[in-house]
Design a protein around this motif. Structure first.
Motif, PDB file in Angstrom:
ATOM      1  N   ARG A 163       0.764  -1.150   0.016  1.00 45.88           N
ATOM      2  CA  ARG A 163      -0.087   0.031  -0.172  1.00 45.88           C
ATOM      3  C   ARG A 163       0.741   1.325  -0.118  1.00 45.88           C
ATOM      4  O   ARG A 163       2.180   1.107   0.247  1.00 45.88           O
ATOM      5  CB  ARG A 163      -1.166  -0.066   1.170  1.00 45.88           C
ATOM      6  N   ARG A 164       0.185   2.185  -0.159  1.00 46.86           N
ATOM      7  CA  ARG A 164       1.020   3.752  -0.253  1.00 46.86           C
ATOM      8  C   ARG A 164       0.916   4.399   1.218  1.00 46.86           C
ATOM      9  O   ARG A 164       1.914   5.046   1.550  1.00 46.86           O
ATOM     10  CB  ARG A 164       0.138   4.802  -0.994  1.00 46.86           C
ATOM     11  N   GLU A 165      -0.060   3.898   1.972  1.00 48.51           N
ATOM     12  CA  GLU A 165      -0.177   4.443   3.180  1.00 48.51           C
ATOM     13  C   GLU A 165      -0.448   3.219   4.307  1.00 48.51           C
ATOM     14  O   GLU A 165      -1.251   2.264   3.724  1.00 48.51           O
ATOM     15  CB  GLU A 165      -1.186   5.375   3.546  1.00 48.51           C
ATOM     16  N   SER A 166      -0.095   3.316   5.561  1.00 46.61           N
ATOM     17  CA  SER A 166      -0.485   2.278   6.367  1.00 46.61           C
ATOM     18  C   SER A 166      -1.961   2.310   7.030  1.00 46.61           C
ATOM     19  O   SER A 166      -2.245   3.439   7.048  1.00 46.61           O
ATOM     20  CB  SER A 166       0.727   2.407   7.780  1.00 46.61           C
ATOM     21  N   LEU A 167      -2.377   1.263   7.271  1.00 47.06           N
ATOM     22  CA  LEU A 167      -3.605   0.953   8.081  1.00 47.06           C
ATOM     23  C   LEU A 167      -3.557   0.805   9.390  1.00 47.06           C
ATOM     24  O   LEU A 167      -2.881  -0.307   9.713  1.00 47.06           O
ATOM     25  CB  LEU A 167      -4.582   0.238   7.116  1.00 47.06           C
ATOM     26  N   MET A 168      -4.377   0.908  10.216  1.00 49.19           N
ATOM     27  CA  MET A 168      -4.411   0.785  11.657  1.00 49.19           C
ATOM     28  C   MET A 168      -4.457  -0.823  12.138  1.00 49.19           C
ATOM     29  O   MET A 168      -4.033  -0.984  12.985  1.00 49.19           O
ATOM     30  CB  MET A 168      -5.374   1.804  12.509  1.00 49.19           C
ATOM     31  N   GLU A 170      -3.595  -3.328  10.405  1.00 49.03           N
ATOM     32  CA  GLU A 170      -2.568  -4.019   9.805  1.00 49.03           C
ATOM     33  C   GLU A 170      -1.525  -4.087  10.853  1.00 49.03           C
ATOM     34  O   GLU A 170      -0.288  -4.618  10.532  1.00 49.03           O
ATOM     35  CB  GLU A 170      -2.118  -3.650   8.526  1.00 49.03           C
ATOM     36  N   GLY A 171      -1.285  -3.401  11.909  1.00 46.88           N
ATOM     37  CA  GLY A 171      -0.271  -3.785  12.992  1.00 46.88           C
ATOM     38  C   GLY A 171       1.128  -2.809  12.479  1.00 46.88           C
ATOM     39  O   GLY A 171       0.916  -2.092  11.393  1.00 46.88           O
ATOM     40  N   SER A 172       2.156  -3.218  12.943  1.00 50.30           N
ATOM     41  CA  SER A 172       3.384  -2.389  12.679  1.00 50.30           C
ATOM     42  C   SER A 172       3.688  -2.935  11.178  1.00 50.30           C
ATOM     43  O   SER A 172       3.522  -3.908  10.554  1.00 50.30           O
ATOM     44  CB  SER A 172       4.456  -3.084  13.601  1.00 50.30           C
ATOM     45  N   THR A 173       4.528  -1.969  10.374  1.00 49.26           N
ATOM     46  CA  THR A 173       4.752  -2.179   9.049  1.00 49.26           C
ATOM     47  C   THR A 173       6.173  -1.496   8.832  1.00 49.26           C
ATOM     48  O   THR A 173       6.776  -0.886   9.808  1.00 49.26           O
ATOM     49  CB  THR A 173       3.960  -0.957   8.158  1.00 49.26           C
ATOM     50  N   VAL A 174       6.603  -1.938   7.653  1.00 45.10           N
ATOM     51  CA  VAL A 174       7.811  -1.521   6.958  1.00 45.10           C
ATOM     52  C   VAL A 174       7.594  -0.581   5.939  1.00 45.10           C
ATOM     53  O   VAL A 174       6.774  -0.954   5.066  1.00 45.10           O
ATOM     54  CB  VAL A 174       8.667  -2.652   6.761  1.00 45.10           C
ATOM     55  N   SER A 175       8.217   0.491   5.763  1.00 47.11           N
ATOM     56  CA  SER A 175       8.122   1.489   4.636  1.00 47.11           C
ATOM     57  C   SER A 175       9.251   1.922   3.904  1.00 47.11           C
ATOM     58  O   SER A 175      10.282   1.840   4.710  1.00 47.11           O
ATOM     59  CB  SER A 175       7.365   2.543   5.180  1.00 47.11           C
ATOM     60  N   VAL A 176       9.420   2.139   2.772  1.00 43.56           N
ATOM     61  CA  VAL A 176      10.372   2.537   2.005  1.00 43.56           C
ATOM     62  C   VAL A 176       9.866   3.810   1.027  1.00 43.56           C
ATOM     63  O   VAL A 176       8.789   3.811   0.657  1.00 43.56           O
ATOM     64  CB  VAL A 176      11.125   1.687   1.004  1.00 43.56           C
ATOM     65  N   ASN A 177      10.682   4.894   0.875  1.00 42.88           N
ATOM     66  CA  ASN A 177      10.510   5.886  -0.046  1.00 42.88           C
ATOM     67  C   ASN A 177      11.223   5.729  -1.264  1.00 42.88           C
ATOM     68  O   ASN A 177      12.456   4.810  -1.295  1.00 42.88           O
ATOM     69  CB  ASN A 177      10.935   7.311   0.340  1.00 42.88           C
ATOM     70  N   TYR A 178      10.619   6.048  -2.613  1.00 42.39           N
ATOM     71  CA  TYR A 178      11.165   5.741  -3.639  1.00 42.39           C
ATOM     72  C   TYR A 178      10.838   6.826  -4.708  1.00 42.39           C
ATOM     73  O   TYR A 178       9.831   7.314  -4.646  1.00 42.39           O
ATOM     74  CB  TYR A 178      10.901   4.332  -4.328  1.00 42.39           C
ATOM     75  N   VAL A 179      11.619   7.065  -5.860  1.00 41.22           N
ATOM     76  CA  VAL A 179      11.330   7.829  -6.787  1.00 41.22           C
ATOM     77  C   VAL A 179      10.684   7.248  -8.041  1.00 41.22           C
ATOM     78  O   VAL A 179      11.059   6.521  -8.600  1.00 41.22           O
ATOM     79  CB  VAL A 179      12.645   8.841  -7.221  1.00 41.22           C
ATOM     80  N   GLY A 181       9.317   6.288 -11.337  1.00 42.24           N
ATOM     81  CA  GLY A 181       9.920   6.336 -12.771  1.00 42.24           C
ATOM     82  C   GLY A 181       9.161   7.289 -13.771  1.00 42.24           C
ATOM     83  O   GLY A 181       9.866   7.432 -14.745  1.00 42.24           O
ATOM     84  N   SER A 182       8.196   7.351 -13.581  1.00 46.84           N
ATOM     85  CA  SER A 182       7.205   8.261 -14.525  1.00 46.84           C
ATOM     86  C   SER A 182       7.018   9.576 -14.381  1.00 46.84           C
ATOM     87  O   SER A 182       7.372  10.478 -15.072  1.00 46.84           O
ATOM     88  CB  SER A 182       5.787   7.603 -14.516  1.00 46.84           C
ATOM     89  N   GLY A 183       6.610  10.024 -12.988  1.00 46.69           N
ATOM     90  CA  GLY A 183       6.441  11.261 -12.647  1.00 46.69           C
ATOM     91  C   GLY A 183       7.944  12.140 -12.018  1.00 46.69           C
ATOM     92  O   GLY A 183       7.871  13.197 -11.819  1.00 46.69           O
ATOM     93  N   GLY A 184       8.691  11.085 -11.695  1.00 45.81           N
ATOM     94  CA  GLY A 184       9.776  11.561 -10.825  1.00 45.81           C
ATOM     95  C   GLY A 184       9.556  12.160  -9.549  1.00 45.81           C
ATOM     96  O   GLY A 184      10.821  12.589  -8.721  1.00 45.81           O
ATOM     97  N   GLY A 185       8.372  12.142  -8.802  1.00 44.61           N
ATOM     98  CA  GLY A 185       8.199  12.508  -7.682  1.00 44.61           C
ATOM     99  C   GLY A 185       8.423  11.460  -6.416  1.00 44.61           C
ATOM    100  O   GLY A 185       8.515  10.214  -7.161  1.00 44.61           O
ATOM    101  N   MET A 186       8.338  11.838  -5.297  1.00 44.67           N
ATOM    102  CA  MET A 186       8.870  10.840  -4.305  1.00 44.67           C
ATOM    103  C   MET A 186       7.328  10.017  -3.721  1.00 44.67           C
ATOM    104  O   MET A 186       6.467  10.590  -3.635  1.00 44.67           O
ATOM    105  CB  MET A 186       9.377  11.653  -2.995  1.00 44.67           C
ATOM    106  N   GLN A 187       7.575   8.993  -3.711  1.00 44.16           N
ATOM    107  CA  GLN A 187       6.445   7.840  -3.434  1.00 44.16           C
ATOM    108  C   GLN A 187       6.687   6.908  -1.892  1.00 44.16           C
ATOM    109  O   GLN A 187       8.097   6.929  -1.941  1.00 44.16           O
ATOM    110  CB  GLN A 187       5.946   7.029  -4.492  1.00 44.16           C
ATOM    111  N   ARG A 188       5.916   6.327  -1.676  1.00 43.96           N
ATOM    112  CA  ARG A 188       6.103   5.840  -0.392  1.00 43.96           C
ATOM    113  C   ARG A 188       5.409   4.349  -0.372  1.00 43.96           C
ATOM    114  O   ARG A 188       4.371   4.187  -1.043  1.00 43.96           O
ATOM    115  CB  ARG A 188       5.494   6.318   0.894  1.00 43.96           C
ATOM    116  N   MET A 189       6.115   3.235  -0.171  1.00 42.65           N
ATOM    117  CA  MET A 189       5.421   1.996   0.004  1.00 42.65           C
ATOM    118  C   MET A 189       5.305   1.558   1.503  1.00 42.65           C
ATOM    119  O   MET A 189       6.383   1.481   2.005  1.00 42.65           O
ATOM    120  CB  MET A 189       6.365   0.827  -0.997  1.00 42.65           C
ATOM    121  N   VAL A 190       4.289   0.792   1.790  1.00 43.00           N
ATOM    122  CA  VAL A 190       4.060   0.119   2.974  1.00 43.00           C
ATOM    123  C   VAL A 190       3.698  -1.160   2.939  1.00 43.00           C
ATOM    124  O   VAL A 190       2.771  -1.541   2.294  1.00 43.00           O
ATOM    125  CB  VAL A 190       3.086   1.073   3.975  1.00 43.00           C
ATOM    126  N   LEU A 191       4.289  -2.107   3.902  1.00 41.77           N
ATOM    127  CA  LEU A 191       3.842  -3.354   3.815  1.00 41.77           C
ATOM    128  C   LEU A 191       3.899  -3.881   5.566  1.00 41.77           C
ATOM    129  O   LEU A 191       5.020  -3.648   6.152  1.00 41.77           O
ATOM    130  CB  LEU A 191       4.836  -4.310   3.075  1.00 41.77           C
TER     131      LEU A 191
END
Length: 275
Positions: A163-168, A170-179, A181-191
């Motif tokens: 997901r892009r954002e964490s949900l209450m 789903e408990g504790s999560t791991v997230s990374v930020n990445y750029v 490839g299309s828009g060049g903006g900063m995005q976030r991944m959460v698992l």
């Protein structure tokens, strides 16, 4: 009450139904024998008929896996001729002018939500991707979910949605930020930490790849779980840039150009699939 005796035609119908309804799943001959109250030697003859039939019709492959944990499983497959015809049909549909959106994007949400299109796409990807040592199918919300689910069902593997954002819930999560490839903006991944076992092999399925930023972000996220992305499969990939940030991948279609002014779309099946 005595267990009813099944005729050969009934046994074949029952096993074919189970195998096709749960593709990729191993069924033990012992389980079939108990359910149908039939010796395994007789069932082996029945399955030989099923195997010959699906191969004659070119609808799939019946695989035998030896060993204590082995069994029989059905893998749906499409002939290369039908694959090419289907992907050409998809390319024609997506190349219609009314699908062009502002910014030279394409509208295809209707296609990737239709089982009539998603199922064949999943079967082609499942056949062409590197599926060695994988335990999960992963995707990023949201457009890639229908296709990823279809691939996971074919492989009989769990689907993990990043997901892009964490949900209450789903408990504790791991997230990374990445750029991106299309828009060049900063995005976030959460698992969520509970979503998958560490040290697993995964295949990534998504709808579109332009620069490969999402794929690289997924690989970085999987490293947090000591997991390895063995292959990446997408419906479409842009021809440019040729070198994607996420590395190697399998694409069903190649998007060369979308021109909003002229209403032209240059989209075609990936020729590497048929070499």
């Amino acid at each position: 009450m005595d267990t009813p005796k099944f005729r050969r035609s009934q046994r074949i119908a029952a096993m074919t139904s189970l195998l096709s309804n749960y593709p990729g799943r191993l069924f033990s001959l012992t389980a079939f024998s108990q359910q149908l109250d039939t010796p395994k030697s007789v069932l082996s003859e029945d399955l030989a008929i099923v195997k010959e039939t699906v191969e004659t019709l070119q609808t799939g492959e019946l695989q035998s896996v030896a060993g204590a944990k082995g069994g029989i499983r059905f893998i749906p497959k499409i002939t290369h001729k039908r694959q090419k015809e289907f992907l050409e049909e998809v390319a024609r549909e997506l190349s219609q002018e009314h699908r062009i959106l502002p910014g030279n994007y394409l509208y295809y949400s209707d296609l990737i939500s239709s089982p009539a299109y998603v199922q064949p796409m999943a079967e082609i990807l499942a056949e062409t991707m590197n599926l060695k040592d994988h335990q999960y199918v992963v995707t990023v919300e949201t457009k890639g979910i229908p296709l990823a689910y279809a691939v996971a069902r074919l492989l009989d593997k769990p689907l993990v949605v990043v997901r892009r954002e964490s949900l209450m819930t789903e408990g504790s999560t791991v997230s990374v930020n990445y750029v991106s490839g299309s828009g060049g903006g900063m995005q976030r991944m959460v698992l969520p930490r509970r979503a998958m076992k560490t040290g697993s092999g995964v295949v990534m399925v998504d709808d579109f790849m332009r620069g490969g930023g999402t794929a690289r972000g997924m690989k970085n996220l999987m490293k947090e779980f000591d997991a390895e992305v063995t292959d990446i499969g997408v419906i479409m990939a842009s021809k440019s840039p040729a070198d994607k940030k996420g590395g190697s991948y399998t694409s069903l279609l190649i998007l060369e150009k979308v021109d909003e002014e002229t209403g032209k779309v240059d989209l075609y099946p990936n020729p590497e699939l048929f070499q």
